[in-house]
Write a protein that holds these residues in place. Structure first.
Motif, short mmCIF file in Angstrom:
data_model
loop_
_atom_site.label_atom_id
_atom_site.label_comp_id
_atom_site.label_asym_id
_atom_site.label_seq_id
_atom_site.Cartn_x
_atom_site.Cartn_y
_atom_site.Cartn_z
N ARG A 36 -13.02 -38.29 -4.66
CA ARG A 36 -11.74 -38.01 -4.02
C ARG A 36 -10.65 -38.95 -4.51
N ALA A 40 -7.14 -37.92 -6.49
CA ALA A 40 -5.86 -38.32 -5.91
C ALA A 40 -5.03 -39.16 -6.87
N TYR A 47 -2.15 -29.78 -5.93
CA TYR A 47 -1.73 -28.78 -4.97
C TYR A 47 -0.88 -27.67 -5.60
N LYS A 52 -2.08 -28.80 0.35
CA LYS A 52 -2.74 -30.03 0.79
C LYS A 52 -3.52 -29.86 2.09
N PRO A 53 -2.98 -29.20 3.13
CA PRO A 53 -3.77 -29.04 4.36
C PRO A 53 -5.10 -28.32 4.13
N PHE A 55 -6.78 -28.32 1.28
CA PHE A 55 -7.62 -29.28 0.57
C PHE A 55 -8.20 -30.32 1.54
N ASP A 56 -7.38 -30.82 2.42
CA ASP A 56 -7.86 -31.82 3.38
C ASP A 56 -9.00 -31.26 4.22
N SER A 57 -8.90 -30.00 4.63
CA SER A 57 -9.97 -29.37 5.40
C SER A 57 -11.24 -29.24 4.57
N PHE A 59 -12.12 -31.15 2.01
CA PHE A 59 -12.68 -32.50 1.87
C PHE A 59 -13.46 -32.89 3.11
N ALA A 60 -12.90 -32.64 4.29
CA ALA A 60 -13.56 -33.01 5.53
C ALA A 60 -14.87 -32.25 5.71
#
Length: 482
Positions: A36, A40, A47, A52-53, A55-57, A59-60
């Motif tokens: 990650r 970054a 993106y 990004k939101p 992608f963040d989901s 990643f989580a």
């Protein structure tokens, strides 16, 4: 340079022994953090296609799955959806020392060579001792409909920019056995159901090794030809130029010399129409695309709008990147808005056509393996309405790509090499009607049939010559957005 990274397997050693080991959750989390962090700090356009939101989901969700021991292959497969979400066909994800397309199994491989069009699959070759008739349509593999097999593999494939898919299909045509072994399995036998003519049959096939596949591929190679070629019709009214790659080998042809001599000859012979064949050209040097367009442009042009770079400072993790870039990036990377841009690229400057620039009718042939520099060049030609395009949508994205020179890091525990293109290329003066994530869409779509593949019948080239003969390839391509 945007050709596939041959040096990834030479980077670091030590990955061979990891394949059989089990990685602890702590080791998996450490590798996830490196992964990650690398994206970054290095990837210039994370993106571009996925917000990004989202992608963040992802990643989580991925990190939450790393809560149990995994093999190297399990970790590799678990991380792939993050790479696919980049929609970046240049990204590299290769276990150290392994074949990029056969990373976990070099035996027990699927023995048939196939041709895939959407959800249908035909046999075009046999690598083992048992045979299935060429031209037969595959229906099931070990009880699973081939349409389901394709739909299971496609979401795990990264060779595509944006929302294009033809690069993935071309990859399946070349490396189906490798993808099947990695994402479905490598069984002891393959039960295949197929249709030949009006009959449906079932056959049990023994698996093959990678050496057998490579030996078969070597036998099927066409007779060697020069990578850059120019031929003329009998009346010299038309010519065909083939560019297999946008780089040259010092032991073979000189690219710049070939272009100079060829376009002088086109002018001297007063050739009226040119077919430019860029199919299966996966790219090379950016400057070679710019140079070719200088011989085709009818007026001065800008090639790139800008080239983005993620950051100017040094990375916070161990990474390999060219020493020359590290030494001079302070001079060639500058601030632009909220980010940075790379400034040392001839394609950023206004270019003039060459003295012998071809002014006649132009037809360009492309397909799913027209990628990277090839798609950049095609975007410039298409946006300027300079040519009629024939074939299939490119594997590269119309608006640009993420490539250039690469930064490579090896994850410390899984020993998987992650290669990230450091530059985000943005093409200049594009039409406002483009759909997000599209490639170059041909004016005349020509999809080879399995009979074409088996007999070598080139319908796309035939279409191009027909258009030229009828005066329909006048270089006024419409901007297609379907």
């Amino acid at each position: 340079m945007k050709i596939k990274l041959l040096f990834l397997s030479l980077l670091l050693i030590g990955g061979l022994r990891v394949k059989a080991q089990t990685l602890t959750p702590e080791q998996l989390q450490a590798d996830f953090t490196r992964f990650r962090t690398a994206l970054a700090e290095v990837h210039p356009e994370m993106y571009r296609y996925t917000p990004k939101p989202v992608f963040d989901s992802l990643f989580a969700a991925t990190q939450a799955r790393l809560n149990r021991p995994m093999t190297q292959q399990e970790f590799y497969v678990t991380m792939v959806p993050l790479l696919v979400a980049l929609k970046d066909g240049h990204i590299k994800w290769i276990p150290a020392g392994q074949d990029e397309h056969y990373p976990f199994s070099t035996s027990k491989l699927f023995p048939l060579k196939v041709y895939v069009v959407e959800n249908r699959v035909w046999v075009v070759g046999n690598c083992g001792s048992e045979t299935v008739p060429k031209g037969a349509e595959l229906l099931r593999i070990n009880g699973k409909p081939v349409s389901e097999v394709i739909q299971q593999l496609l979401p795990n494939m990264t060779f595509a920019d944006g929302h294009t898919v033809n690069g993935k299909y071309e990859d399946l045509n070349h490396f189906f056995a490798g993808y099947y072994a990695t994402f479905i399995g490598a069984p002891d036998a393959y039960e295949v159901q197929y249709r030949s003519g009006n009959e449906e049959k079932m056959i049990a096939l023994a698996p093959v090794t990678l050496d057998q596949i490579k030996a078969y591929d070597e036998k099927q190679k066409p007779a060697a030809q020069k990578p850059f070629r120019l031929t003329f019709t009998d009346d010299f009214k038309a010519a065909t130029m083939t560019i297999e790659r946008f780089w040259d080998d010092k032991k073979e042809q000189d690219y710049a010399k070939f272009l100079k001599q060829s376009f002088r000859e086109l002018r001297e012979k007063r050739v009226e129409s040119l077919v430019l064949d860029l199919r299966n050209n996966e790219g090379g040097e950016e400057k070679y695309g710019v140079l070719l367009y200088q011989y085709l442009a009818r007026k001065p042009f800008r090639y790139y709008e800008y080239i983005s770079v993620r950051q100017k400072k040094n990375y916070s993790f161990p990474v390999w990147s060219p020493k020359l870039y590290q030494k001079f990036k302070w001079l060639v990377v500058r601030k632009r808005g909220d980010g940075y841009v790379f400034t040392k690229q001839a394609g950023l400057k206004r270019q003039k056509p060459k003295r012998d620039a071809f002014q006649g009718n132009l037809a360009v042939l492309v397909n799913g393996l027209s990628f990277s520099v090839t798609t950049e060049f095609s975007a410039r030609v298409h946006a300027d309405q300079r040519a009629t395009f024939i074939g299939q949508e490119t594997g590269g994205g119309y608006v640009g790509d993420n490539s250039g020179i690469f930064a490579i890091t090896q994850l410390p525990h899984s020993k998987i090499d992650l290669g990230i293109g450091m530059f985000g290329f943005h093409m200049a003066n594009l039409p406002a009607t483009l759909k997000p994530g599209q490639g170059i869409l041909p004016d005349h779509v020509v999809v080879p049939t399995v009979e074409d593949v088996l007999t070598g019948n080139d319908r796309a080239m035939q279409k191009a010559l027909q258009l030229i003969q009828t005066g329909s390839a006048a270089g006024k391509s419409s901007i297609t957005t379907r």
